[in-house]
Design a protein around this motif. Structure first.
Motif, PDB file in Angstrom:
ATOM      1  N   GLY A 188      -2.737 -47.099 -43.528  1.00 40.72           N
ATOM      2  CA  GLY A 188      -3.013 -48.138 -42.539  1.00 40.72           C
ATOM      3  C   GLY A 188      -4.271 -48.937 -42.751  1.00 40.72           C
ATOM      4  N   ALA A 189      -5.022 -48.677 -43.825  1.00 38.69           N
ATOM      5  CA  ALA A 189      -6.257 -49.418 -44.049  1.00 38.69           C
ATOM      6  C   ALA A 189      -5.957 -50.896 -44.248  1.00 38.69           C
ATOM      7  N   ASP A 190      -6.678 -51.755 -43.518  1.00 42.09           N
ATOM      8  CA  ASP A 190      -6.486 -53.205 -43.608  1.00 42.09           C
ATOM      9  C   ASP A 190      -7.350 -53.830 -44.695  1.00 42.09           C
ATOM     10  N   VAL A 191      -8.553 -53.316 -44.861  1.00 41.37           N
ATOM     11  CA  VAL A 191      -9.493 -53.803 -45.875  1.00 41.37           C
ATOM     12  C   VAL A 191      -9.871 -52.619 -46.755  1.00 41.37           C
ATOM     13  N   VAL A 192      -9.620 -52.737 -48.054  1.00 40.18           N
ATOM     14  CA  VAL A 192      -9.905 -51.640 -48.974  1.00 40.18           C
ATOM     15  C   VAL A 192     -10.916 -52.118 -50.014  1.00 40.18           C
ATOM     16  N   ILE A 193     -12.013 -51.387 -50.130  1.00 39.86           N
ATOM     17  CA  ILE A 193     -13.106 -51.752 -51.027  1.00 39.86           C
ATOM     18  C   ILE A 193     -13.199 -50.712 -52.138  1.00 39.86           C
ATOM     19  N   ASP A 194     -13.033 -51.156 -53.374  1.00 40.28           N
ATOM     20  CA  ASP A 194     -13.185 -50.274 -54.529  1.00 40.28           C
ATOM     21  C   ASP A 194     -14.680 -50.091 -54.775  1.00 40.28           C
ATOM     22  N   TYR A 195     -15.192 -48.902 -54.414  1.00 41.67           N
ATOM     23  CA  TYR A 195     -16.641 -48.697 -54.474  1.00 41.67           C
ATOM     24  C   TYR A 195     -17.175 -48.698 -55.903  1.00 41.67           C
TER      25      TYR A 195
END
Length: 333
Positions: A188-195
């Motif tokens: 359900g994540a809307d914004v995903v940031i590749d750290y």
């Protein structure tokens, strides 16, 4: 019974496989035959002695904070459960010990196992789901339409927290590595940031809530993405004065807690946001509510690997690598 024992506080210390007497059952206890347990970084930190200043155990003691199993005996004061019930639980602090064939647990910490889950799946839930619930529902009081940032979305707490925040009606951002982007999106994540490629503080801003589970540097950055009046809940420290008061610590330890969190509390104050430290508590009634969300499909467990009981040390070492997606589970015969 067979169990894994910590003989002394020691970083990366060896768990000793031992034969111990069966647990004594107190008036309000249920005795549970353990079918499955899960491994948490908390187990490593307790073994290493990181929490002994405020959560002391007297070695030798048995580790383990998650359990799913069957009740085989009840104390005379037990009213909510009976022999044969299938349950899951996170035993309260000072009474942990699920790395064993049997454990006695206060009935207040216990709930019936979600009917849609196997024992292995159910054992993966209690600690991380209670952590997410207490952070997002009890402390942050997340409301529909709010924006919630959850660090380490593919980890044990993160996988459940994303789902719970979405259930509460929030827009969710999270961090993960490239190989787990599809997983967190499926939760359900809307914004995903590749750290590994992006700094989250340059991507997101104006958030209502942050669930912090990382190091002090990440915590400091996380405060800056909150909007005025926002709330950061940290499960990785530093502990704050409210936590010390809640534990009833002496004046010396209260002073230590105040000093440990002084800089982060001051920064939060300058930014006009709120900081609080959460050390999750056992709660059977909350597990009942979580079980309903699991059975209606709102939450689902993420289990990376299942190890046999005799591979407990290997399972703990795997969790310590930080590469696990969701939870690592131990199955007892």
């Amino acid at each position: 019974m067979k169990a894994y024992v910590v003989d002394k506080y020691q970083k990366k210390g060896v768990l000793r496989f031992a034969e111990l007497p069966d647990p004594q059952v107190q008036a309000n206890d249920v005795l549970v035959r353990v079918h499955a347990t899960a491994v948490n970084l908390l187990d490593s930190k307790v073994r290493d002695g990181e929490f002994k200043i405020f959560l002391p155990y007297r070695p030798p003691f048995v580790l383990g904070h998650d359990v799913a199993g069957t009740i085989v005996k009840v104390g005379p004061g037990v009213s909510r459960f009976k022999i044969g019930d299938e349950i899951y639980a996170r035993p309260r602090d000072h009474r942990v010990g699920t790395f064993a064939e049997l454990i006695a647990i206060d009935e207040a910490d216990v709930a019936l196992k979600p009917g849609t889950l196997t024992m292995e799946e159910a054992s993966s839930i209690p600690l991380v789901a209670l952590t997410a619930w207490q952070a997002l529902v009890d402390v942050a009081k997340v409301k529909p339409g709010q924006k919630v940032f959850i660090q380490a979305g593919s980890g044990g707490v993160g996988t459940i927290a994303i789902q719970l925040a979405k259930h509460l009606g929030a827009t969710v951002a999270t961090t993960t590595s490239a190989r787990n982007i599809d997983l967190v999106k499926s939760l359900g994540a809307d914004v995903v940031i590749d750290y590994t490629r992006q700094d989250f503080e340059t991507v997101v801003s104006g958030y209502d809530v942050v669930l912090n589970s990382q190091d002090p540097k990440t915590l400091a950055k996380s405060l800056t993405i909150l909007k005025p009046g926002g709330q950061l809940v940290s499960i990785s420290g530093p502990p704050d004065p409210a936590f010390a008061n809640d534990l009833g610590l002496n004046i010396l330890l209260k002073t230590v807690m105040r000093l440990l969190s002084f800089s982060v509390r001051q920064k939060a104050k300058r930014l006009g946001v709120h900081y609080s430290f959460l050390f999750m508590k056992a709660d059977g009634h909350q597990l009942e509510q979580i079980a309903r969300l699991i059975d209606d499909g709102s939450l689902r467990p993420i289990v990376d690997k299942v190890f046999p009981f005799e591979k407990m040390p290997e399972a703990l070492a795997y969790v310590e690598t930080g590469r696990a997606k969701g939870k690592v589970v131990i199955k007892l015969e």
